[in-house]
Structure formats: C-alpha cells, structure tokens
Enzyme design. Sequence first.
Site, short mmCIF file in Angstrom:
data_model
loop_
_atom_site.label_atom_id
_atom_site.label_comp_id
_atom_site.label_asym_id
_atom_site.label_seq_id
_atom_site.Cartn_x
_atom_site.Cartn_y
_atom_site.Cartn_z
N HIS A 22 -37.70 18.84 -5.48
CA HIS A 22 -37.03 18.13 -4.39
C HIS A 22 -37.59 18.56 -3.03
O HIS A 22 -38.00 17.72 -2.21
CB HIS A 22 -35.52 18.42 -4.45
CG HIS A 22 -34.71 17.70 -3.44
ND1 HIS A 22 -33.85 16.68 -3.75
CD2 HIS A 22 -34.60 17.87 -2.08
CE1 HIS A 22 -33.26 16.24 -2.65
NE2 HIS A 22 -33.70 16.96 -1.63
N GLU A 23 -37.60 19.87 -2.78
CA GLU A 23 -38.06 20.36 -1.48
C GLU A 23 -39.58 20.18 -1.32
O GLU A 23 -40.05 19.88 -0.21
CB GLU A 23 -37.68 21.83 -1.30
CG GLU A 23 -36.18 22.10 -1.33
CD GLU A 23 -35.42 21.31 -0.28
OE1 GLU A 23 -35.99 20.99 0.79
OE2 GLU A 23 -34.24 21.00 -0.53
N HIS A 43 -40.24 16.63 -0.06
CA HIS A 43 -40.05 16.50 1.39
C HIS A 43 -41.27 17.04 2.15
O HIS A 43 -41.80 16.38 3.06
CB HIS A 43 -38.82 17.29 1.83
CG HIS A 43 -37.52 16.69 1.45
ND1 HIS A 43 -37.22 15.35 1.57
CD2 HIS A 43 -36.38 17.27 0.95
CE1 HIS A 43 -35.98 15.12 1.17
NE2 HIS A 43 -35.45 16.27 0.77
#
Length: 230
Positions: free
Chosen positions: A29-30, A33
């Site tokens: 997820h990170e 980004h």
Amino acid sequence: MDFLDKLLFYPLEQLPFYLIALIIAFTVHEFSHAYFANKFGDPTAKLLGRVTLNPAVHFDFLGIVLLLIAGFGWARPVPINRENFSNPRRMSIIVAAVGPLSNLLLGILGALIYAVLYQTGIIPPEGITKTDQAVHLFFNIFILLNFFLCLFNLVPLPPLDGYRILENALPPRMSAKIQKFEQWSILIFLLIILLPFFQNYTIKPLYDTAYALSSKILDMFILMTGGYRH
C-alpha cells in the site's frame, strides 16, 4: 499465555498469520503511494527511502502496538509534496487511489492463487492436517484483510486515502472548507477504531462487506478453475 490472550486483539495462535498478511498489505500500500508520487515528479518519498518493498521503512511503532491490542493500526504515511506534480489535483487523486487499489489487487491475486492451489490439490480440503488448516487460514485472512483495507481506506475521513481523493476532486472553495475539519480527524479516527458504538456503524459494515466480497470472489475463481468449495 492467558495474559497475552487477554491483551492481544487476535487469538495468539492466529497472530502470525495476521501479522504476515498485514505486513504485506501495508508495505505494498505505502510503496504504491511512494512509487506513483515519484513517477509523477515528486521525489520526496524517494529521497526518504520510501520507494521500496522493505517493510521496515513503512511501519509505525504506535500503529503496530494498536494493531496488536486494538485490532487495527497503520503504517507510516508517505510524505507527498503535490506542488511537484504537473497537475496537482489529478495526480494527487491517482497517488491517493493507488493505495486502496493495491489492496484490492492483492486480495484478488490472493483469491486466484488460493483457487488454483485448491483445485490442483496442492491445498487439500480444509481439515486434513494442521499444516493444511494453517494454509487455508492464512489465505482467508490475507484475502479478507486486503479487501477490508481497500474499503476502509476509501472512507472520506482524514488521514485516509478516501479523504485525499475527495479533497482533490472537489472545487477549490469546497476543498478549503472541509480542510477546516482536519484538526478533529485524529480524534474521530480513534473513536471509530476504539469504541464499539462507533465500530458498529463504521468498521463492522465495512468488515461484513469485505467478507461477502472475499467469499464471492473466492467462489468465482474456484468455479472458474473447475470446482467448488467444500
């Protein structure tokens, strides 16, 4: 052991499966980004070493502690300077959206792998041996958690990705108005996570939706691979 069972949110024997699933989910997820922010011209995350799949750089100590005792935590937010984007609003929406999208794709990928292994007999029907039970449990946890994280992160409440999407999608005047409420966001966020009353109207419906979604997608992939779940 009794003390740990009372302290921890997850059953002690299942804790390793939840931790592994969440480490993968949070890290991807990170990373998503950071990767897209860098691709769109903002090197902030890259300079801080966040464009990586190394879990150590993405985890937050308080987030891990709350994860263990309250059942939900968070990773370190990826710092983004939207002013480095050629189109700040549109690119900010994409950078925010790829986080939940990555969890959706992980959930789908997990379901597909599970279905293939299940139908080829590599994973026997649940209950054969303790090892088989562990594999079944891990895949079910992994798939469900990723679908849940996808839905939860789309809630339009700061600091979640759904809020960043909404903030950049709204006209500037409306965006400026909702930004005034950001100072209360952490309090609201903690109330939702920690108090059962608020969980019943937020976490629980999202969890139920994620569970239904994971079951349907698992059944669909297993049917596509020529079988059905026992």
